[in-house]
Each structure stands twice: as structure tokens, then as C-alpha cells.
Design a protein around this motif. Structure first.
Motif, short mmCIF file in Angstrom:
data_model
loop_
_atom_site.label_atom_id
_atom_site.label_comp_id
_atom_site.label_asym_id
_atom_site.label_seq_id
_atom_site.Cartn_x
_atom_site.Cartn_y
_atom_site.Cartn_z
N LYS A 5 10.70 -3.52 38.38
CA LYS A 5 10.99 -2.66 37.16
C LYS A 5 12.75 -2.67 36.50
N VAL A 6 12.79 -3.73 35.09
CA VAL A 6 13.88 -3.32 34.83
C VAL A 6 14.05 -2.99 33.20
N ASP A 7 14.19 -1.50 32.94
CA ASP A 7 14.01 -1.28 31.58
C ASP A 7 14.75 -1.84 30.89
N GLU A 8 16.14 -1.45 30.77
CA GLU A 8 16.72 -2.77 29.64
C GLU A 8 15.65 -4.17 29.22
N THR A 9 15.63 -4.98 29.97
CA THR A 9 14.81 -6.23 29.40
C THR A 9 13.20 -6.39 29.42
N LYS A 10 12.83 -5.15 30.62
CA LYS A 10 11.61 -4.60 30.28
C LYS A 10 10.74 -6.06 30.78
N GLN A 11 11.36 -6.47 32.35
CA GLN A 11 10.80 -7.34 33.27
C GLN A 11 10.20 -7.03 34.30
N VAL A 12 8.90 -6.63 34.83
CA VAL A 12 8.06 -6.06 36.19
C VAL A 12 7.71 -7.52 36.94
N THR A 13 8.27 -6.97 38.20
CA THR A 13 8.07 -8.14 38.93
C THR A 13 6.98 -8.00 40.33
N ALA A 14 5.99 -8.79 40.62
CA ALA A 14 4.93 -7.67 41.49
C ALA A 14 3.91 -8.77 41.93
N ARG A 15 4.02 -8.45 43.54
CA ARG A 15 3.40 -9.83 44.12
C ARG A 15 1.53 -9.22 43.74
N LEU A 16 1.06 -10.65 43.58
CA LEU A 16 -0.53 -10.68 43.41
C LEU A 16 -1.05 -10.04 45.23
N LEU A 17 -2.11 -9.58 44.51
CA LEU A 17 -3.19 -8.91 46.02
C LEU A 17 -4.66 -10.27 45.85
N LEU A 18 -4.89 -10.92 46.74
CA LEU A 18 -6.16 -11.68 46.49
C LEU A 18 -7.05 -11.35 47.34
N GLY A 19 -6.97 -10.46 48.39
CA GLY A 19 -8.44 -9.54 48.54
C GLY A 19 -8.11 -8.96 50.36
N ASN A 20 -8.71 -8.82 50.65
CA ASN A 20 -8.73 -8.42 52.19
C ASN A 20 -7.78 -8.58 52.66
N GLY A 21 -6.62 -7.99 52.33
CA GLY A 21 -4.92 -8.01 53.24
C GLY A 21 -4.89 -9.21 52.76
N VAL A 22 -4.88 -10.57 52.22
CA VAL A 22 -3.92 -11.51 51.13
C VAL A 22 -3.01 -11.33 50.94
#
Length: 817
Positions: A288-305
Motif C-alpha cells: 500500500k502506497v499512501d502517497e500515490t494511493k496505489q494498492v497491490t494485491a494477490r487474487l485468490l480463486l478459492g480452495n487455496g488457489v
């Protein structure tokens, strides 16, 4: 005319001479029967995907010179004789001989289902449900809650429709219900490849009336299933999901300041076009970058995938509700991807993509009809002609997609003659003579694609002095593409080439320069090739194209070039037909004499008393003229000889043999067979050997044109260090067929053409950039040539050195690509 016939397996092929365009298919079958020893009734002949039927000619199927017809031999099967055992089985118990038909599994027979009152969710609740095919969450409504009983867990793989229909189980039956699966299903993992493009809010439903789902891995509630209807799906599409894939509706949006790294939230992402809205996924916040308000996330597809790590574009992030807590499902609907990315689902905005393709109106949806071919919608009154009510047919096609029933050849019908061929004299019955035996009506068997049709200048690999037996070969080489016309060009661009064939009495040829008469002013109706001048010529079409090459503006009164060498070059071909007017014409065939330029053009009164356009052309080619001493030495050095079409010499030798055999039969019928054998048989054998040797002698059939690399081209090749080994192998060979070897070596395996904007891979293969981009877009990250793995983040940079070399060797080959 001759053609080739080859068996489907390629084990045997044969050439058939003495045919014509009007040779009937049944006549061809008789010849094939003699050569292949196959009865006519067992022959199936195919040409370019069409089966040749009796009653038609080779011309009807557009079979050309030296074309290949495929022969399939029908197998002869003896009629089956029913035995007593088979007869008794037919009349007896059918269960012993027939397999039971597949019938849909009845859910009531396999699993007992009862309503569950004490479940976490009840019928009618608004929840979030996961589509197991892509791992995304959708707003849904509970339709039914059931519990499965019994030892078989096959019912967990079932999906129940609202009508009570049941489908085949996705999971496998286990011996004990106590063995609960804790590993993610392979089907579920593979289903995670679903993504949205922004044109649809939900992924496409399956072809059946039910949506297949699998039960997740939970302990206490593994036997409870919630039958949900996804928002945006059809009413009859219901999915049976376990508690792991159902939860309270997320309605609390998390402000940016409250987002914490390491926490899990529900986010919106579009894998194909990240800037547009997509599907809702669970995701772990990675950065999470407060200055540029950018968020990086890892998608979860279910059942640990786990999915990909992405940067979020849409900052409406929701808190995930936990099961057992108070449901907040009555909140407003979340912002989803619009069904139409053109109008953004605005009801008042007209759109021809999601509404009527004619007027764009969204009114009266019950009066709109979809085309089963193009999927476009039409108002009934917007059609031409309009419809009063919806048609009763199951399939309906719009006027653009519907085929003309008069042009459709139905099963069992014979081939229909095209409009163009039906107007020909041979089809109207006005001409009874057989035609198409010689080379006058032969079409091209190949097309020059080294340069585009509107290419000015010389053709790579075709040196000055190249000689062809027939005019059609000149067209195939790309030197002069028209078969009959003397000028090749376009009125708005210029003339590319011309042929000196002595067709006009006003022509005068002095070798280095010549006077040429334009085209037109003759009545060539009735399929005539030549006629006397009967009207004035106009400065239009090809005459205007030839004048365009002159270094002066177009003028109806003529013009003189300001600097004739600055004009556009014209390729000049001299034909043996011009021998009656010129001593510079070849003795046989057609010869390429190099580049000429227009010095001036003007109108004058011709020998026939009509106005003609005259042109003075002067030679401007670095190669020596073929009639000069240097030109003759160059021709000898390059090994240029008269080129014949493939199979022509063999066909002529066969004709000589047939003539000798015919003469021999006539002499034997007249008597004196013994004397004639002593006097005439031996000379005829010598003549036959001479004819056969002429067809197989190497000087008359050179392997290919010679191309000598210029110094600049050699320097460009040295700069291409990536393909150094390949260039070294190509340059070690003879100069003959150099261009052909280069074209084969740098052939793109995807498009089967010379690589355009080549990308050199780590495995030393060259592929078109556009072809490799399509491969990567389809998520195929391997070399098309060797199937070696490629880095999916590989930079698809063009090999500029190789591209420059190929453009130099094949100028203009990338035009239109």
C-alpha cells in the motif's frame, strides 16, 4: 494440357497428357482406370475440397495446368449374410445384444433430499456466492437449502435445476462418507482460467440448463448445500454450493486509510482490461502506497488457489463478511462491469451494440429478434422487409447472414455453373470445338508474392536476360502480371511493366530505345486477341498509367520529360512475336530486357488513320542488354536458359511417342509391315530417345535464378549476429536459388509466410511479431517452432537487422500485412 492424379496416401501418382478444358470427368475416369487399374465405379476424385462428379468438365471445376487431383479408392465389401445365431438374437431378447441407453440419473433414486430449517442461510436470503469456474464472487439469492444423506457423496458433484432435473456427477463416488476430501479439486483449479473482458458482468453459463459446482472442503456443514441463483444469470441456472462458497453479502466499503497490508478484502479487477471494471475476487493486500494511493494485491480463486499479483485500479474495496455474523445483505448493489462497454448500460442512450443494430433503440425488447449467425438484434419494423410478428422457426438469420437459396447446392444436387462461365461461348452452345489443350488458356499455377503487384522496378531474383517459353510464366515470375494485356499498371499510380509483341504496325524498336503504341481503339469482342485499329485511342486507363511514369504533368496534348532519368521505371519484356518488326526480339519465348523510362509521349495519326498515343522509352538499367556482348557473357555466366513449365517437356516427349505409335499403326494397316519395320522403326527409336533426353537434360531446366548479393546487403547480413550461423549456412551454397533458400529459412511457422517484423527467440528461431503476440494473448508461452518455453514477460522487440536485410532482398513483401 496435362494434370496429375495421386492416390490419397501418396503411394502412386501419374500424369495424364492430351487433355483439354472440356474433358469430361467420366472420360478422365476411364484414363485413370487404365493407369491405376481401378474400376470407374470405385473411384472418388477430389480437387480443392470438391468431389468431381460425372457430367461435368475440368473447366467446370477450374482445374488448371499440372494441377493435382486426389484419388480415393472405394473398398469393395461383400454383402453381410446373417447367421442363424444373429437371426435368433434379433428376434430374441434385446437385452443380450443391445447396450442400455444412457438415461439421466434420477436425483430422488440416488440421494434423499429434505429442506433444512436450521441452516445459516434461508430461502430468499441475499448472499455472495462463488462461481467455481472462475473463482469470482457474485451477488446471489438462495433458492433452496438441502441436505444429502447416504453413503455416496456423488451428489456433492451434482447441480440441481429449479425444475428438479439432475445431471451427471462431477465427483467420484467413495466407499465411505467419512472420508472427506481436503485437497482442492483439479476441475476447480482448471476452472480458474475464466475472466471477464468488460462486455459482460458474469461469465458465460454452461450449455446445459444447470450450472455445475463442487462442494468445498468443510467439516461440519459438508452435507448442506445452498442452491443459489447468480445475479445476471438466466432464471433456470441454479448452482448447488457448500457453505465454503456462500457467505453474507459484502456491503461495507473500506476507506483507503483503513486498508491494512496483510488483510483480506473483496476487490474488483479485470484481467483483460484492468482499466475497466471486472469481477469481484478475494485478495490479500501485499503493498500500500499512501502517497500515490496505489494498492497491490494477490487474487485468490478459492480452495487455496492463488491468482496473479495485480495493481488495483478501482479503489472501492469491501470488507468480507464472515459466516455466522449478522448479514448486511440489504445494502446497495455493488458496482459491477457493465454488460455493454459502449453505452455503459445507460437506458436512455442509443446503442447499436446491445440494442437494435439498425436504430440503436432499446425500446420494446419483446419486439426484438436476434440473428443466430451474427447475434445482432433487430426491431421487427427495422428489417427490410419488416416482420409483423416473431417467426416460429427455431433459427432465424438476418438479411446479411442469410444465404441465397438459389445459390446453395444441397445434398444430392449437381454442381452449378457460375454466371461468368454460363455466358461463355462453350456453355451457350455456340462453340462446338474442343479447346484448352494448349498453353493459350492456361491460368497461373503460382503467384509471385515476393513483391506487391504495384511494385516499380526490377523483381528480386529475376536477372536481365531471363527467358520463359510462355507468357503465363512471365506472369508467375511477377515481371508482367497480365496474361494478355500489353501494359500492366494503374491509371492513378503509373505503369509497372509492358510487353513488346509487335501488335501495332506503328511500333519501332532500336534496342536501347523504342517507340511504343498505347492500348485501345480496337474491337476485340468475340474473344479476339488481335484486330485492326477501328477508333481513336484515349489518354485513359493504361495509356494514362504509362504517361504517369514520365517526369512531367499529365497533359491531353502530350508531354516531354524534364529529366527522363527521374521518371518511374518500367519493366520491359520482349516477345518472340515481335520478331517480324524487331531484330532485338528473342527467337523463342519471352525475355526480360531490363528497365526503361519514358522520354516523351504524344498523340498522332496512326497507319490505320486513327489517333494513337505514342511513347518513346529509353533504357536505364545497370545490367547490360541481352543482345550486347557483355549481356551475352552475363547470361552465360548466370546459366540462364529457356525455362519451361513444370511437366511441359515430359508432356511433349509423350506426344512424340504417341505420334510415332500412331504412324506405326497406320503403316501396319497399309501392309508391308516387315519392310516398314526395317526402314522406319530404328529412326523412330532414335527420335524418341532424342525427345526423352531433351526433357531430362539439365541445361534446359535450370534449378533457379541466380541472385548476387550487393556489398550493402552483405554488410547488413553481418550485422545480424543473432542469425549468424543460419546466414553462414545459406551463403555457403550456390548463388542459384539463394532467394528461395532465404525464404524457406526465414519462414514463419505460424502464418507460413516470410517473417514480417521478425522477433528472434532465445532458441534461435524467427517468428512474426504479430504471430507471437497472438500466441501470448492466448497464454501460449512457447516457441511455435520448437515448443521451447519462453518467458511470458519477454520483450517482443523486432530484430531490426534481419528486417532490414529481408526488405532489401524482398522489397515491398510486407505490404498489406
Amino acid at each position: 494440357m496435362w494434370i496429375q492424379v495421386r492416390l490419397m496416401d501418396g503411394s502412386k501418382s501419374a500424369r495424364f497428357d492430351g487433355l483439354s478444358k472440356l474433358t469430361k470427368i467420366e472420360e478422365l475416369r476411364e484414363k485413370i482406370a487404365e493407369e491405376f487399374e481401378v474400376e470407374t465405379g470405385r473411384q472418388r476424385l477430389f480437387y480443392r475440397g470438391k468431389q468431381l462428379e460425372d457430367g461435368h468438365s475440368l473447366f467446370d471445376y477450374s482445374v488448371g495446368l499440372n494441377e493435382i487431383i486426389q484419388l480415393m479408392v472405394r473398398n469393395v465389401t461383400a454383402p453381410a449374410v446373417a447367421t442363424s445365431a444373429e437371426a435368433s438374437s434379433d428376434n430374441g431378447d434385446a437385452s443380450t445384444t443391445q447396450e442400455p441407453e444412457d438415461t439421466p440419473m434420477d436425483e430422488e433414486d440416488d440421494v434423499k433430499v429434505e429442506e433444512i430449517d436450521g441452516a445459516l442461510f434461508k430461502v430468499g436470503d441475499q448472499v455472495d456466492a462463488r462461481d467455481l469456474r472462475c473463482g469470482a464472487w457474485f451477488e446471489a439469492k438462495i433458492q433452496k437449502v438441502t441436505r444429502s444423506e447416504g453413503e455416496s457423496t456423488a451428489s456433492q458433484g451434482k447441480s440441481t435445476a429449479s425444475q428438479g432435473e439432475s445431471t451427471a456427477s462431477q465427483g467420484k463416488s467413495t466407499a465411505s462418507q467419512g472420508e472427506s476430501s481436503t485437497e482442492p479439486s483439479a476441475d476447480l483449479t482448471s476452472a480458474a482460467s475464466c475472466s471477464v473482458t468488460g462486455d459482460a458482468q458474469a461469465p458465460a453459463a454452461s450449455s446445459s440448463d444447470t450450472v455445475f459446482a463442487e462442494a468445498g472442503s468443510n467439516e461440519s456443514s459438508g452435507e448442506i448445500f445452498y442452491h443459489v441463483h447468480f445475479d445476471g444469470y438466466d432464471d433456470h441456472e441454479v448452482a448447488a454450493l457448500s457453505l465454503d462458497n456462500v457467505r453474507p453479502k459484502a456491503a461495507k466499503e473500506v476507506p483507503f486509510a483503513d486498508i491494512k497490508v496483510g488483510e483480506r478484502y473483496m476487490v474488483n479487477h479485470n484481467s483483460d482490461t484492468p482499466k475497466e471494471r471486472g469481477l469481484w475476487y478475494d485478495a490479500d493486500i501485499m503493498e500500500k502506497v499512501d502517497e500515490t494511493k496505489q494498492v497491490t494485491a494477490r487474487l485468490l480463486l478459492g480452495n487455496g488457489v492463488e491468482g496473479e499479483e495485480v495493481k488495483l485500479v478501482h479503489m472501492d474495496i469491501f470488507q468480507i463478511e464472515k459466516n455466522g455474523e449478522a448479514s448486511s445483505g440489504d445494502g446497495d448493489k455493488r458496482n459491477n462491469a457493465p454488460d455493454c462497454r459502449w453505452c455503459k448500460d445507460v437506458p436512455t442512450r442509443k446503442c447499436k451494440h446491445c440494442a437494435c443494430v439498425q436504430c440503436g433503440g432499446k425500446d420494446a425488447p419483446d419486439k426484438q429478434i436476434l440473428c443466430d449467425e451474427c447475434d445482432n438484434a433487430f426491431h421487427l419494423w427495422c428489417l427490410n422487409p419488416p416482420l409483423e410478428e416473431l417467426p416460429e422457426e427455431e433459427e432465424w438469420y438476418c438479411p446479411d447472414c442469410k444465404n441465397d437459396e438459389n445459390e446453395v447446392i444441397k445434398a444430392g444436387e449437381k454442381l452449378r455453373v457460375s454466371k461468368k462461365k454460363s455466358k461463355m461461348a462453350s456453355k451457350q452452345g455456340t462453340c462446338t470445338r474442343d479447346w484448352g489443350k494448349g498453353m493459350a488458356c492456361v491460368g497461373r499455377t503460382k503467384v509471385c508474392n515476393i513483391v506487391p503487384p504495384n511494385h516499380f522496378g526490377s523483381i528480386p531474383g529475376v536477372p536481365v536476360g531471363s527467358l520463359w517459353r510462355f507468357r503465363v510464366q512471365v506472369s508467375e515470375a511477377g515481371v508482367h502480371r497480365p496474361h494478355v494485356s500489353g501494359i500492366a499498371g494503374r491509371s492513378e499510380e503509373g505503369a509497372f511493366s509492358l510487353v513488346l509483341a509487335g501488335g501495332y504496325e506503328d511500333d519501332k524498336d532500336d534496342g536501347a530505345e523504342f517507340f511504343y503504341t498505347g492500348s485501345g481503339g480496337r474491337d476485340l469482342s468475340g474473344n479476339k486477341r488481335e484486330a485492326k485499329q477501328s477508333s481513336d485511342q484515349q489518354l485513359t486507363l493504361m495509356n494514362k498509367a504509362l504517361a504517369k511514369n514520365c517526369d512531367t504533368p499529365i497533359n491531353d496534348k502530350g508531354g516531354v520529360a524534364k529529366n527522363w532519368k527521374k521518371g518511374r521505371a518500367v519493366r520491359v519484356v520482349r516477345s518472340a512475336k515481335g520478331k517480324k518488326h524487331s531484330t532485338y526480339a528473342p527467337d523463342e519465348g519471352c525475355r526480360y530486357d531490363g528497365l526503361y523510362k519514358i522520354v516523351k509521349y504524344w498523340p498522332e495519326k496512326g497507319a490505320a488513320g486513327f489517333k494513337v498515343w505514342r511513347y518513346l522509352l529509353r533504357r536505364d538499367d545497370p545490367s547490360p542488354a541481352p543482345w550486347t556482348t557483355e549481356g551475352k557473357k552475363n547470361i552465360k555466366k548466370l546459366g540462364l536458359t529457356l525455362q519451361y513449365p513444370d511437366g511441359y517437356l515430359e508432356s511433349q516427349a509423350q506426344k512424340e511417342l504417341e505420334k510415332e505409335a500412331k504412324k506405326k499403326r497406320k503403316r501396319s494397316d497399309a501392309g508391308n509391315v516387315a519392310d516398314e519395320d526395317q526402314e522406319n522403326v530404328t529412326p523412330s527409336k532414335k527420335k524418341t530417345k532424342k525427345s526423352v533426353s531433351a526433357s531430362t537434360s539439365s541445361p534446359t531446366k535450370p534449378s533457379g535464378p541466380v541472385y548476387t548479393l550487393e556489398k550493402e546487403e552483405k554488410l547488413l547480413i553481418k550485422k545480424d549476429a543473432t542469425n549468424k550461423k543460419l546466414w553462414d549456412a545459406l551463403l555457403k551454397g550456390k548463388e542459384e536459388d539463394l532467394l528461395k533458400r532465404v525464404e524457406e529459412a526465414f519462414l514463419c511457422i505460424c502464418c507460413q509466410d516470410l517473417v514480417h517484423h521478425p522477433v528472434s527467440t532465445v532458441c534461435n528461431h524467427n517468428v512474426c511479431k504479430s504471430c507471437l503476440q497472438r500466441s501470448f494473448k492466448a497464454e501460449v508461452y512457447c516457441c511455435p517452432a520448437c515448443r521451447g518455453d519462453l518467458d511470458r514477460k519477454m520483450s517482443l522487440s523486432v530484430n531490426a537487422e534481419l528486417s532490414t536485410v529481408l526488405v532489401s532482398l524482398f522489397p515491398g513483401y510486407g505490404a498489406g500485412r
